[in-house]
Write an enzyme that holds these catalytic residues in place. Structure first.
Site, short mmCIF file in Angstrom:
data_model
loop_
_atom_site.label_atom_id
_atom_site.label_comp_id
_atom_site.label_asym_id
_atom_site.label_seq_id
_atom_site.Cartn_x
_atom_site.Cartn_y
_atom_site.Cartn_z
N SER A 85 0.86 -1.20 0.00
CA SER A 85 0.00 0.00 0.00
C SER A 85 0.89 1.23 0.00
O SER A 85 2.00 1.21 0.55
CB SER A 85 -0.87 0.01 1.26
OG SER A 85 -1.47 1.29 1.43
N TYR A 97 -2.23 -1.12 10.20
CA TYR A 97 -2.28 -1.51 8.78
C TYR A 97 -1.02 -1.03 8.05
O TYR A 97 -0.38 -1.77 7.32
CB TYR A 97 -3.54 -0.93 8.17
CG TYR A 97 -3.69 -1.06 6.67
CD1 TYR A 97 -4.22 -2.21 6.10
CD2 TYR A 97 -3.34 0.00 5.83
CE1 TYR A 97 -4.39 -2.29 4.72
CE2 TYR A 97 -3.51 -0.08 4.46
CZ TYR A 97 -4.03 -1.24 3.91
OH TYR A 97 -4.20 -1.33 2.55
#
Ligand SMILES: NC(=O)c1ccc[n+]([C@@H]2O[C@H](COP(=O)([O-])OP(=O)(O)OC[C@H]3O[C@@H](n4cnc5c(N)ncnc54)[C@H](O)[C@@H]3O)[C@@H](O)[C@H]2O)c1
Length: 298
Positions: free
Chosen positions: A192, A205
């Protein structure tokens, strides 16, 4: 904002909506784009395949929706059979992905399971090998996230759940699949942009995505000399069920990129096709930054 704009047009912003995790594509409005890619004028056209994955066999986690579904579909358009893994609550999304793959005359096997259990990761690889005959492409794509503004309200339970979901299965699936892989086969991990920009309201995350980048690099250094390439994609904001199910209203209002719109799953899937095919033959240990124009280091 612009409900009237096409999803690839500058200025498009999806309407705010909330789902319960893990979220489903079936109820997401508008439907994320799976098979179409943008044209220069902000319109869209069907992805044009070129037999890049003819006869290849792919295992895709989180393949029921979003980026996983788009990848399964483009893989099928390119001639690959796929085996998709997802959570049991997402059966209807998985059935839809199966139909899309079959529309392109490829096989799609379904496996609902929770990958947080390493025995389930083991079973997934064994069953995928039975169904596909071999695994040439492993796309570690599933993930969990939940917005929490500050470390003081990020619970120990959430921290552990995020790592157990996002990191451990990438290791187990790679470990169990690699003994069956041969030169020319590939592993692709979904990271990401957040690993590079340090997003503060997704601390757990973001940290797992940093681990995935480093895992990609270390595993590449183990296997590049054996002819097996390991790469990653690092998407920016992409319209998928994960967003409706895990972001707060404030983040949903700002859900866009430097290109003036969020990305679509198909735009990440084209990068995964590239990494899965011999078009990327000289790349290993690398990350493709499909993030709408943010320049990052690394
Ligand atoms: N959507 C974005 O803006 C964005 C941005 C950067 C990276 N990503 C990454 O893209 C990947 C795919 O996400 P998406 O946005 O397409 O969302 P998505 O909701 O469509 O896919 C996530 C999938 O993960 C799977 N999953 C979650 N927990 C699981 C578990 N315990 N066991 C088995 N499967 C599990 C589910 O099947 C779920 O469908 C993720 O790794 C995500 O971090 C997404």
């Amino acid at each position: 904002m612009s409900a009237n704009k096409g999803q690839f047009e500058r200025g498009y912003q999806p309407p705010i909506q909330h789902q319960t995790p893990p979220g489903t594509q079936e109820t997401l409005d508008p439907a994320p784009l799976t098979e179409s890619i943008p044209t220069p004028d902000g319109g869209s056209q069907l992805y044009k395949p070129a037999n890049k994955l003819q006869g290849r066999k792919a295992l895709i986690t989180g393949g029921d929706s979003g980026i996983g579904r788009a990848t399964a579909t483009l893989f099928a358009m390119e001639g690959a059979d796929v085996y998709i893994v997802y959570l049991p609550d997402e059966e209807s999304d998985a059935q839809e992905t199966k139909q899309l793959v079959e529309k392109y005359n490829q096989r799609c096997s379904l496996h609902a399971t929770d990958l947080r259990d390493k025995m389930n990761c083991h079973d997934v690889v064994e069953e995928a090998l039975k169904a596909l005959g071999e695994i040439n492409i492993l796309f570690n794509n599933h993930a969990y996230q939940m917005v929490q503004k500050d470390i003081s309200v990020l619970s120990e339970e959430q921290w552990e759940k995020t790592f157990v979901t996002n990191v451990h299965p990438f290791f187990y699936l790679a470990k169990y699949t690699l003994p069956h892989m041969k030169p020319g086969d590939v592993i692709i991990n979904n990271a990401s942009i957040n690993a590079y920009i340090g997003r503060p309201d997704l601390l757990d995350y973001t940290s797992t995505k940093g681990a995935i980048v480093s895992f990609t690099r270390g595993l590449s250094n183990q296997y590049v000399s054996k002819g097996i390439r390991v790469n990653a994609v690092a998407p920016g904001p992409v319209w998928t069920p994960l967003i409706a199910a895990t972001m707060d209203t404030e983040s949903k209002k700002e859900f866009t990129s430097l290109m003036g719109r969020p990305g679509q799953p198909s735009e990440i899937a084209t990068c995964v096709v590239f990494l899965a095919s011999m078009d990327s033959s000289l790349l290993s240990g690398q990350v493709i930054h499909a993030n709408g124009g943010v320049i990052v280091n690394g």
